[in-house]
Design an enzyme around this catalytic site. Structure first.
Site, short mmCIF file in Angstrom:
data_model
loop_
_atom_site.label_atom_id
_atom_site.label_comp_id
_atom_site.label_asym_id
_atom_site.label_seq_id
_atom_site.Cartn_x
_atom_site.Cartn_y
_atom_site.Cartn_z
N ARG A 125 0.85 -1.19 0.00
CA ARG A 125 0.00 0.00 0.00
C ARG A 125 0.88 1.23 0.00
O ARG A 125 1.97 1.22 0.59
CB ARG A 125 -0.86 0.06 1.28
CG ARG A 125 -2.12 -0.76 1.26
CD ARG A 125 -3.18 -0.21 0.29
NE ARG A 125 -4.37 -1.02 0.28
CZ ARG A 125 -4.58 -2.08 -0.51
NH1 ARG A 125 -3.67 -2.46 -1.37
NH2 ARG A 125 -5.72 -2.75 -0.44
N GLU A 184 -2.37 7.88 -4.14
CA GLU A 184 -2.70 7.46 -5.50
C GLU A 184 -4.16 7.77 -5.82
O GLU A 184 -4.99 7.81 -4.89
CB GLU A 184 -2.40 5.95 -5.68
CG GLU A 184 -3.26 5.04 -4.82
CD GLU A 184 -2.85 3.56 -4.95
OE1 GLU A 184 -1.65 3.24 -4.84
OE2 GLU A 184 -3.77 2.75 -5.18
N HIS A 215 -1.34 0.27 -9.59
CA HIS A 215 -2.04 -0.60 -8.63
C HIS A 215 -2.75 -1.75 -9.37
O HIS A 215 -3.98 -1.87 -9.32
CB HIS A 215 -3.04 0.23 -7.80
CG HIS A 215 -3.43 -0.45 -6.52
ND1 HIS A 215 -3.76 0.23 -5.37
CD2 HIS A 215 -3.56 -1.76 -6.19
CE1 HIS A 215 -4.08 -0.62 -4.42
NE2 HIS A 215 -3.96 -1.84 -4.90
C1 8YV Z 1 -7.41 -4.23 -5.38
C2 8YV Z 1 -5.61 -4.74 -3.61
O1 8YV Z 1 -7.41 -4.18 -6.76
O2 8YV Z 1 -6.81 -6.59 -2.79
C3 8YV Z 1 -6.09 -5.63 -2.53
O3 8YV Z 1 -5.72 -5.40 -1.36
O4 8YV Z 1 -4.80 -3.92 -3.42
C4 8YV Z 1 -6.13 -4.89 -5.01
O5 8YV Z 1 -6.25 -6.25 -5.32
C5 8YV Z 1 -7.67 -2.85 -4.89
O6 8YV Z 1 -7.49 -2.69 -3.54
C6 8YV Z 1 -9.07 -2.42 -5.28
O7 8YV Z 1 -10.00 -2.59 -4.27
#
Ligand code: 8YV
Length: 328
Positions: free
Chosen positions: A241, A270, A288
């Protein structure tokens, strides 16, 4: 007036999956590119019985202030730092996420970033597109760092971290890891990974990959001080993150070649990216997309819908986070 329960779909999903949902629910869906403002989200949740949300929607006391009928917020994401879980629990709402279904795609992408970063893949492509490839050279064409038979340091050894460690075995890498708690011996063995302190990992790894969940405790867990511990030949990959890395400090370190390169799939604030990162050639940028294959994104939506359907049918959602809310 329909008698179907009202469901909010906060972000665009695949049309066939939306149509399926519309068979059972009165769906209010946001198919626009825009994310709801906090005010809009509060209003939308005020009439919903269930909601499918993503990491872009902050679900907290404000969002839930008028959500009198809401039973579940189902995240289409394994990470749920967009959830204020105590506030959701206090509101008597169930919260769910999408573990497991994205582990392999995300671990694959972690490896893709590790390779692209160490071997300067995107920089090389830009070099060709910019017309700079006029001759082949044994010494001056982009030279990278090896991945094979080097030491990989994984910070955050959950399902995805372990998936990366298992892939690293095929590259003959020596895997070290740091985690909130040490893995059981059998899991360490399965990944041939050795537990070390964060400091030792940063000092000794040739490549560092971050796969830890974002919590208040690990904000800027990698900043100038931590980067200074790393080898000047090391690479840093963040598929966890934004906020875990101090992007300004990282940009400064990359500029000064304190480390070799970085590969980033996530950023502080972001979709905005720190302007200094955009100026650098020794950073690989991705928007991402670690879980972004159609198959996996469908599986994530399917699991979120399964959670939502269960909650609205009075059953326990399969990946319920705040289990104490479920009154079976
Ligand atoms: C998602 C992610 O695409 O699952 C997660 O924690 O970071 C990604 O797979 C994103 O968070 C959208 O909700």
């Amino acid at each position: 007036m329909s008698n179907k329960p009202k469901v909010l779909v906060a972000r665009a999903i695949f049309p066939d999956l939306l149509a399926k949902l519309e068979e059972s629910f009165e769906v209010r869906s946001n198919q626009a590119d825009e994310v709801f403002t906090a005010e809009e989200l509060q209003k939308e949740l005020s009439s919903a019985a269930g909601a499918l949300v993503t990491g872009s929607e902050r679900i907290d006391a404000t969002a839930l202030a008028n959500a009198k009928n809401l039973k579940i917020v189902a995240n289409i994401s394994v990470g749920y730092n967009n959830f204020d879980v105590p506030a959701i629990t206090a509101a008597g709402v169930m919260a769910s996420n999408t573990p497991d279904v994205l582990t392999d795609s995300t671990a694959d992408f972690g490896f893709a970033l590790l390779m692209a970063t160490a071997r300067r893949v995107t920089e090389s492509e830009r070099w060709i597109r910019d017309g700079k490839w006029d001759k082949w050279s044994i010494v001056s064409n982009p030279l990278g760092m090896d991945l094979h038979h080097t030491t990989l340091g994984i910070i955050g050894m959950g399902r995805i971290g372990q998936g990366i460690a298992k892939r690293a075995l095929g590259f003959g890498m020596n895997v070290i890891y740091h985690n909130r708690s040490r893995l059981p011996e059998a899991d360490e063995k399965a990944c041939a990974a050795k537990y070390v302190s964060k400091e030792e990992l940063l000092r000794t790894a040739d490549h560092v990959v971050l796969v830890l969940p974002y919590t208040a405790d690990n904000h800027h867990t990698i900043g100038a001080k931590e980067i200074a511990l790393m080898k000047p030949t090391a690479t840093l990959v963040n598929i966890a993150r934004g906020g875990i890395v101090d992007d300004a400090a990282l940009a400064q370190a990359l500029k000064e070649k304190k480390i070799f390169a970085a590969g980033l799939d996530v950023f502080e604030g972001e979709p905005k990216v720190h302007p200094e990162l955009l100026k650098l050639s020794n950073v690989v940028l991705a928007p991402h997309i670690a879980s972004a294959t159609e198959k996996t994104r469908r599986a994530m939506i399917d699991l979120a819908v399964e959670n939502l359907r269960a909650a609205l049918a009075g059953k326990k959602p399969p990946s319920l986070i705040n289990t104490e809310v479920f009154k079976g």
